[in-house]
Motif scaffolding. Structure first.
Motif, PDB file in Angstrom:
ATOM      1  N   TRP A 187      -3.872   9.159   1.895  1.00  0.00           N
ATOM      2  CA  TRP A 187      -2.369   9.170   2.585  1.00  0.00           C
ATOM      3  C   TRP A 187      -2.250   9.422   4.353  1.00  0.00           C
ATOM      4  CZ3 TRP A 187       2.183   9.019   1.379  1.00  0.00           C
ATOM      5  CH2 TRP A 187       3.554   9.935   1.823  1.00  0.00           C
ATOM      6  N   TRP A 188      -2.473  10.306   5.007  1.00  0.00           N
ATOM      7  CA  TRP A 188      -3.231  10.224   6.321  1.00  0.00           C
ATOM      8  C   TRP A 188      -3.110   8.868   7.499  1.00  0.00           C
ATOM      9  CZ3 TRP A 188      -0.066  14.057   8.759  1.00  0.00           C
ATOM     10  CH2 TRP A 188      -0.548  15.641   7.317  1.00  0.00           C
TER      11      TRP A 188
ATOM     12  N   LEU B 272       0.155  10.487  -4.061  1.00  0.00           N
ATOM     13  CA  LEU B 272      -0.688  10.606  -2.484  1.00  0.00           C
ATOM     14  C   LEU B 272      -0.044  11.974  -1.356  1.00  0.00           C
ATOM     15  CD1 LEU B 272      -2.616   8.625  -4.110  1.00  0.00           C
ATOM     16  CD2 LEU B 272      -3.308   8.234  -1.885  1.00  0.00           C
ATOM     17  N   HIS B 273       1.468  11.744  -1.378  1.00  0.00           N
ATOM     18  CA  HIS B 273       2.120  12.469  -0.978  1.00  0.00           C
ATOM     19  C   HIS B 273       2.539  14.367  -1.531  1.00  0.00           C
ATOM     20  CE1 HIS B 273       4.886  11.147  -3.392  1.00  0.00           C
ATOM     21  NE2 HIS B 273       5.826  11.315  -2.437  1.00  0.00           N
ATOM     22  N   LYS B 274       1.594  13.942  -2.006  1.00  0.00           N
ATOM     23  CA  LYS B 274       1.826  15.722  -2.908  1.00  0.00           C
ATOM     24  C   LYS B 274       1.302  16.628  -3.243  1.00  0.00           C
ATOM     25  CE  LYS B 274       6.212  15.435  -3.593  1.00  0.00           C
ATOM     26  NZ  LYS B 274       7.381  15.999  -2.735  1.00  0.00           N
TER      27      LYS B 274
ATOM     28  N   LEU C  27      -2.243   6.197   6.470  1.00  0.00           N
ATOM     29  CA  LEU C  27      -0.873   5.377   5.931  1.00  0.00           C
ATOM     30  C   LEU C  27      -0.033   6.429   6.923  1.00  0.00           C
ATOM     31  CD1 LEU C  27      -0.574   4.890   1.966  1.00  0.00           C
ATOM     32  CD2 LEU C  27      -1.269   3.102   3.914  1.00  0.00           C
ATOM     33  N   LYS C  28       0.021   7.531   7.307  1.00  0.00           N
ATOM     34  CA  LYS C  28       1.455   7.919   7.591  1.00  0.00           C
ATOM     35  C   LYS C  28       0.715   7.784   9.638  1.00  0.00           C
ATOM     36  CE  LYS C  28       4.219  11.085   8.762  1.00  0.00           C
ATOM     37  NZ  LYS C  28       6.025  10.654   8.847  1.00  0.00           N
ATOM     38  N   HIS C  29      -0.046   7.761  10.022  1.00  0.00           N
ATOM     39  CA  HIS C  29       0.047   8.203  11.369  1.00  0.00           C
ATOM     40  C   HIS C  29       0.362   6.520  11.455  1.00  0.00           C
ATOM     41  CE1 HIS C  29      -4.898   6.583  11.061  1.00  0.00           C
ATOM     42  NE2 HIS C  29      -4.170   5.829  12.117  1.00  0.00           N
ATOM     43  N   ARG C  30      -0.768   5.688  10.931  1.00  0.00           N
ATOM     44  CA  ARG C  30      -0.468   3.955  10.755  1.00  0.00           C
ATOM     45  C   ARG C  30       1.582   3.831  10.961  1.00  0.00           C
ATOM     46  NH1 ARG C  30      -3.507  -0.460  10.905  1.00  0.00           N
ATOM     47  NH2 ARG C  30      -4.947   1.402  12.120  1.00  0.00           N
ATOM     48  N   ASP C  31       1.717   4.103   9.939  1.00  0.00           N
ATOM     49  CA  ASP C  31       3.541   4.066   9.690  1.00  0.00           C
ATOM     50  C   ASP C  31       4.280   4.596  10.469  1.00  0.00           C
ATOM     51  OD1 ASP C  31       5.477   3.442   8.378  1.00  0.00           O
ATOM     52  OD2 ASP C  31       6.315   5.767   8.110  1.00  0.00           O
ATOM     53  N   VAL C  32       3.649   5.588  11.485  1.00  0.00           N
ATOM     54  CA  VAL C  32       4.338   6.372  12.505  1.00  0.00           C
ATOM     55  C   VAL C  32       4.118   5.822  13.975  1.00  0.00           C
ATOM     56  CG1 VAL C  32       4.336   8.442  14.136  1.00  0.00           C
ATOM     57  CG2 VAL C  32       4.053   8.412  11.919  1.00  0.00           C
ATOM     58  N   PHE C  33       2.738   5.147  14.406  1.00  0.00           N
ATOM     59  CA  PHE C  33       2.819   4.387  15.308  1.00  0.00           C
ATOM     60  C   PHE C  33       3.060   2.745  15.326  1.00  0.00           C
ATOM     61  CE2 PHE C  33      -1.524   7.393  16.036  1.00  0.00           C
ATOM     62  CZ  PHE C  33      -0.669   8.181  16.717  1.00  0.00           C
ATOM     63  N   SER C  34       3.274   1.996  14.122  1.00  0.00           N
ATOM     64  CA  SER C  34       3.814   0.595  13.943  1.00  0.00           C
ATOM     65  C   SER C  34       5.114   0.453  14.477  1.00  0.00           C
ATOM     66  CB  SER C  34       3.980   0.251  12.856  1.00  0.00           C
ATOM     67  OG  SER C  34       2.324   0.326  11.835  1.00  0.00           O
ATOM     68  N   VAL C  35       6.280   2.090  14.152  1.00  0.00           N
ATOM     69  CA  VAL C  35       7.130   2.112  14.920  1.00  0.00           C
ATOM     70  C   VAL C  35       7.403   1.718  16.588  1.00  0.00           C
ATOM     71  CG1 VAL C  35       9.235   3.229  14.487  1.00  0.00           C
ATOM     72  CG2 VAL C  35       8.108   2.970  12.905  1.00  0.00           C
ATOM     73  N   ILE C  36       6.504   2.813  16.591  1.00  0.00           N
ATOM     74  CA  ILE C  36       6.293   3.599  18.038  1.00  0.00           C
ATOM     75  C   ILE C  36       5.447   2.010  19.096  1.00  0.00           C
ATOM     76  CG2 ILE C  36       5.461   4.781  20.114  1.00  0.00           C
ATOM     77  CD1 ILE C  36       5.252   6.842  18.680  1.00  0.00           C
ATOM     78  N   VAL C  37       4.999   0.760  18.495  1.00  0.00           N
ATOM     79  CA  VAL C  37       4.328   0.109  19.027  1.00  0.00           C
ATOM     80  C   VAL C  37       5.682  -1.092  18.811  1.00  0.00           C
ATOM     81  CG1 VAL C  37       3.115  -1.187  17.886  1.00  0.00           C
ATOM     82  CG2 VAL C  37       1.831  -0.999  19.505  1.00  0.00           C
ATOM     83  N   GLY C  38       6.554  -0.909  18.410  1.00  0.00           N
ATOM     84  CA  GLY C  38       7.620  -2.371  17.299  1.00  0.00           C
ATOM     85  C   GLY C  38       6.984  -2.896  17.188  1.00  0.00           C
ATOM     86  N   LEU C  39       6.188  -2.948  16.116  1.00  0.00           N
ATOM     87  CA  LEU C  39       5.784  -3.807  14.454  1.00  0.00           C
ATOM     88  C   LEU C  39       7.232  -3.425  13.556  1.00  0.00           C
ATOM     89  CD1 LEU C  39       1.907  -3.831  14.376  1.00  0.00           C
ATOM     90  CD2 LEU C  39       3.444  -5.478  15.039  1.00  0.00           C
ATOM     91  N   GLU C  40       7.544  -2.676  13.856  1.00  0.00           N
ATOM     92  CA  GLU C  40       8.358  -1.952  12.648  1.00  0.00           C
ATOM     93  C   GLU C  40       9.428  -1.541  12.795  1.00  0.00           C
ATOM     94  OE1 GLU C  40       7.847  -2.856   8.805  1.00  0.00           O
ATOM     95  OE2 GLU C  40       5.757  -3.065   9.669  1.00  0.00           O
ATOM     96  N   SER C  41      10.622  -1.487  12.738  1.00  0.00           N
ATOM     97  CA  SER C  41      11.367  -1.356  12.879  1.00  0.00           C
ATOM     98  C   SER C  41      11.963   0.469  12.465  1.00  0.00           C
ATOM     99  CB  SER C  41      12.730  -2.203  12.927  1.00  0.00           C
ATOM    100  OG  SER C  41      13.149  -1.933  11.471  1.00  0.00           O
ATOM    101  N   THR C  42      10.968   0.458  11.418  1.00  0.00           N
ATOM    102  CA  THR C  42      11.913   1.843  10.150  1.00  0.00           C
ATOM    103  C   THR C  42      10.469   2.741  10.153  1.00  0.00           C
ATOM    104  OG1 THR C  42      13.367   3.179   9.315  1.00  0.00           O
ATOM    105  CG2 THR C  42      12.627   0.785   8.575  1.00  0.00           C
TER     106      THR C  42
ATOM    107  N   ALA D  20       0.987  -0.933   0.038  1.00  0.00           N
ATOM    108  CA  ALA D  20       0.121   0.169   0.185  1.00  0.00           C
ATOM    109  C   ALA D  20       0.912   1.361   0.120  1.00  0.00           C
ATOM    110  CB  ALA D  20      -0.970   0.068   0.860  1.00  0.00           C
ATOM    111  N   VAL D  21       2.343   1.214   0.938  1.00  0.00           N
ATOM    112  CA  VAL D  21       2.959   2.042   0.820  1.00  0.00           C
ATOM    113  C   VAL D  21       3.321   2.361  -0.372  1.00  0.00           C
ATOM    114  CG1 VAL D  21       4.975   3.273   1.966  1.00  0.00           C
ATOM    115  CG2 VAL D  21       3.330   2.283   3.544  1.00  0.00           C
ATOM    116  N   ARG D  22       3.853   1.192  -1.574  1.00  0.00           N
ATOM    117  CA  ARG D  22       4.463   1.630  -2.235  1.00  0.00           C
ATOM    118  C   ARG D  22       3.665   2.262  -3.289  1.00  0.00           C
ATOM    119  NH1 ARG D  22       3.112  -1.409  -7.129  1.00  0.00           N
ATOM    120  NH2 ARG D  22       2.017  -2.400  -6.472  1.00  0.00           N
ATOM    121  N   LEU D  23       1.993   1.882  -3.770  1.00  0.00           N
ATOM    122  CA  LEU D  23       1.003   2.392  -4.623  1.00  0.00           C
ATOM    123  C   LEU D  23       1.256   3.705  -4.448  1.00  0.00           C
ATOM    124  CD1 LEU D  23      -1.034  -0.893  -4.812  1.00  0.00           C
ATOM    125  CD2 LEU D  23       0.094   0.236  -6.654  1.00  0.00           C
TER     126      LEU D  23
END
Length: 611
Positions: free
Chosen positions: A364-365, A343-345, A367-382, A334-337
């Motif tokens: 877009w928003w 969508l970021h422009k 994906l943005k907040h899910r991306d941030v919270f996934s790192v904070i919660v430890g599901l993603e590393s970056t 989804a991020v790639r698409l």
């Protein structure tokens, strides 16, 4: 003197479109002799092809056809979607008749291999077409779906060769490859559209897997209602009004529909699932996920926006339905698409219609907040979405609604639900600052930077609208209360993880940081206990379970250290936290009945409590 006649080729050479020497050497020709098919080598009959000119009234543009249909509708005459489209013979198609060329004109790689396969596919197609009938133009106007959606398929920056050439020729710069949906589809049914371009073997396989075995009523309709009422407020990536009108007309994309049903299954009672013919939620989720994955693997969904929405829904919660294509796979896709579609422009706004652009901003928003919270919660590393690369404007209450041209409202979010998502996006920006301070390339945050984060959280909380205050009352419906619970628990947990990281890396030491950390833990736990008392935890999204599990883990850390560092007072605090852990355990045990992904946390805390 008449020109010499063109030599005639034999039938096999004519079909293969190769040169034939039958006129020189006679039959059989050299090629048929070499291929040992002498019996089939018969000279082809010379037929004179008659070219019929299309009447002028049928050579108009799509706009002319649209105007003709609109005038017919305005005069009260029945207007079929196919009534004015020319067929292969040049005559207008009859109502309900497909304008796709007949099977005899289909290329060889799309032809049916046997009579049995052709009969089977035709029967299944007719059965689905009876359920997915194409409505008339008046039905489209009633739902407001005549306006075709425009969206960017591929975003172009100034470095793109197409952009550079357009600038050099003084052409208006296009921001990317734009796709416009055609409301006057050339396919008779949804199945015909999604199976187009596949060979006979692939089509037979998809029909055997029943990927289009979808009902438009009964339990299926109730699942869609549950999604739009309870789930879409947390994942507002779909134009609910267009989706509902497409569903009722039988033209909703299959992959997107299955992704919606997967997310709605945990919210429905057991009798709804049994009414669909499944023994459990997991069995239904597995079946729907398998069908969605098959449609994706075979490339049946050719609309990038629908594909993006489907991938977001399939990756919206941690699951183990497929070891190779889990939630991370779909979220990354989804991020790639989203980046490919620009969508970021904000520059893509001029290329997209207003309704679609509103939906794209929400996508877009999200994906943005899910991306941030996934790192904070430890599901993603970056993080995958960098703040500096995006300039899409923030969502406001005024432009959150769907297009007002729809005459029939379908689950338009109320004020609390809109404010909830807007404030969640603002919170993700603060969370992104938190992650930026602890990046490997960045040195440890200073005391001043830590204080700036603390002030940013206080300013955000003090500026919250009154509708989102954390004092829950029975005057609110369960959905609105769940939004408030999710928002505040997320904010407290962001603070908890920030102060814990500060203490762990010894940026700031002393009792002040412990006091602030304990206060955030107590606030989040108190709000969760209140949500359990009001019985609204069943309405929270599964993603919040990651924050709750993280909160319980911090409490276990505190229990292990409190008795050592605080003596008898610490022991009393540990007893209180120990009681809170039983509340978390009971929640995960109840939640795993609907979301199997919660099983790992119930086992973990059951082992810690030795239950």
């Amino acid at each position: 003197m008449s020109p010499p006649k063109k030599p005639r080729a034999c039938i096999p050479c004519q079909k293969r479109k190769v040169r034939c020497d039958a006129s020189q050497v006679g039959t059989p020709c050299s090629r048929c002799t070499h291929k040992a098919c002498e019996e089939a080598c018969v000279p082809s009959a010379r037929t004179r092809r008659r070219i019929e000119k299309t009447p002028r009234r049928q050579r108009g543009s799509m706009l002319d056809v649209f105007i003709t249909k609109f005038e017919a509708w305005a005069q009260g005459k029945p207007a079929s979607r196919f009534s004015e489209e020319p067929t292969a013979s040049g005559e207008p198609a009859a109502p309900g008749e497909s304008i796709v060329p007949e099977e005899s004109t289909t290329p060889s790689h799309l032809s049916i291999s046997s009579d049995e396969d052709e009969t089977s596919i035709r029967e299944d197609s007719e059965q689905l077409a009876s359920n997915n009938t194409i409505p008339s133009l008046s039905e489209d106007l009633a739902y407001g779906c005549l306006t075709p959606r425009r969206f960017v398929v591929e975003y172009y920056k100034e470095f793109n060769p197409c952009t550079m050439v357009a600038d050099s020729l003084d052409h208006p710069r296009r921001r990317g490859l734009v796709h416009t949906e055609d409301p006057l589809t050339t396919f008779r049914s949804l199945q015909q559209r999604e199976l187009s371009g596949l060979d006979s073997l692939d089509r037979s396989y998809l029909l055997q897997r029943r990927v289009h075995d979808i009902s438009l009523e009964g339990p299926w309709l109730r699942l869609v209602h549950f999604f739009l009422r309870d789930i879409s407020i947390h994942i507002p990536i779909i134009d609910s009004q267009r989706f509902m009108s497409d569903f009722k007309r039988g033209t909703c994309p299959s992959m997107l529909l299955y992704a919606v049903l997967i997310n709605a299954l945990p919210s429905v009672p057991d009798e709804h699932i049994q009414g669909m013919g499944y023994t459990s939620r997991l069995a239904a989720q597995t079946e729907f996920f398998t069908r969605a994955k098959i449609l994706y693997d075979f490339g049946c969904e050719k609309n990038e926006l629908n594909l993006l929405q489907s991938c977001i829904l399939l990756g919206s919660y941690p699951h183990s339905l497929d070891s190779d294509k889990g939630s991370r796979y779909w979220f990354n896709n989804a991020v790639r698409l989203a980046l490919q579609m620009g969508l970021h422009k904000s520059a893509t706004e001029r290329e997209i219609d207003s309704t679609t652009y509103t939906v794209c901003r929400r996508i877009w928003w999200f994906l943005k907040h899910r991306d941030v919270f996934s790192v904070i919660v430890g599901l993603e590393s970056t993080q995958k979405l960098i703040e500096e690369d995006a300039d899409t404007s923030a969502i406001t209450v005024g432009n959150y609604c769907d297009d007002a041209s729809y005459n029939t409202p379908f689950y338009i979010p109320n004020l609390i639900e809109r404010l909830y998502f807007i404030e969640l996006c603002k919170l993700s920006r603060i969370g992104s600052t938190f992650l930026h301070l602890f990046r490997p390339a960045h040195s440890l945050p200073t005391v001043e930077e830590a204080m700036q984060f603390h002030k940013a959280m206080e300013d955000w909380r003090s500026s919250l609208p009154l509708e989102l205050r954390p004092d829950l009352t029975n005057d609110l419906d369960s959905t609105s209360m769940s939004c408030i619970v999710v928002l505040h628990i997320t904010s407290f947990q962001v603070e908890v993880m920030f102060y814990r990281t500060i203490r762990t890396r010894k940026v700031v030491s002393g009792t002040d940081i412990d006091r602030v950390l304990d206060k955030a833990v107590m606030e989040a736990t108190s709000l969760f206990r209140k949500a359990v008392t009001l019985n609204i935890t069943k309405h929270i999204p599964p993603f919040l379970n990651e924050f709750l599990a993280q909160l319980a883990a911090v409490q276990i850390e505190t229990i292990q250290t409190s008795s050592i560092t605080h003596g008898s007072n610490g022991s009393a605090r540990a007893v209180s936290l120990h009681a809170d852990l039983y509340v978390f355990l009971a929640h995960f045990e109840e939640f795993e009945k609907r979301w199997p992904s919660a099983t790992k946390y119930s086992r973990l805390f059951r082992k810690c409590l030795k239950v």
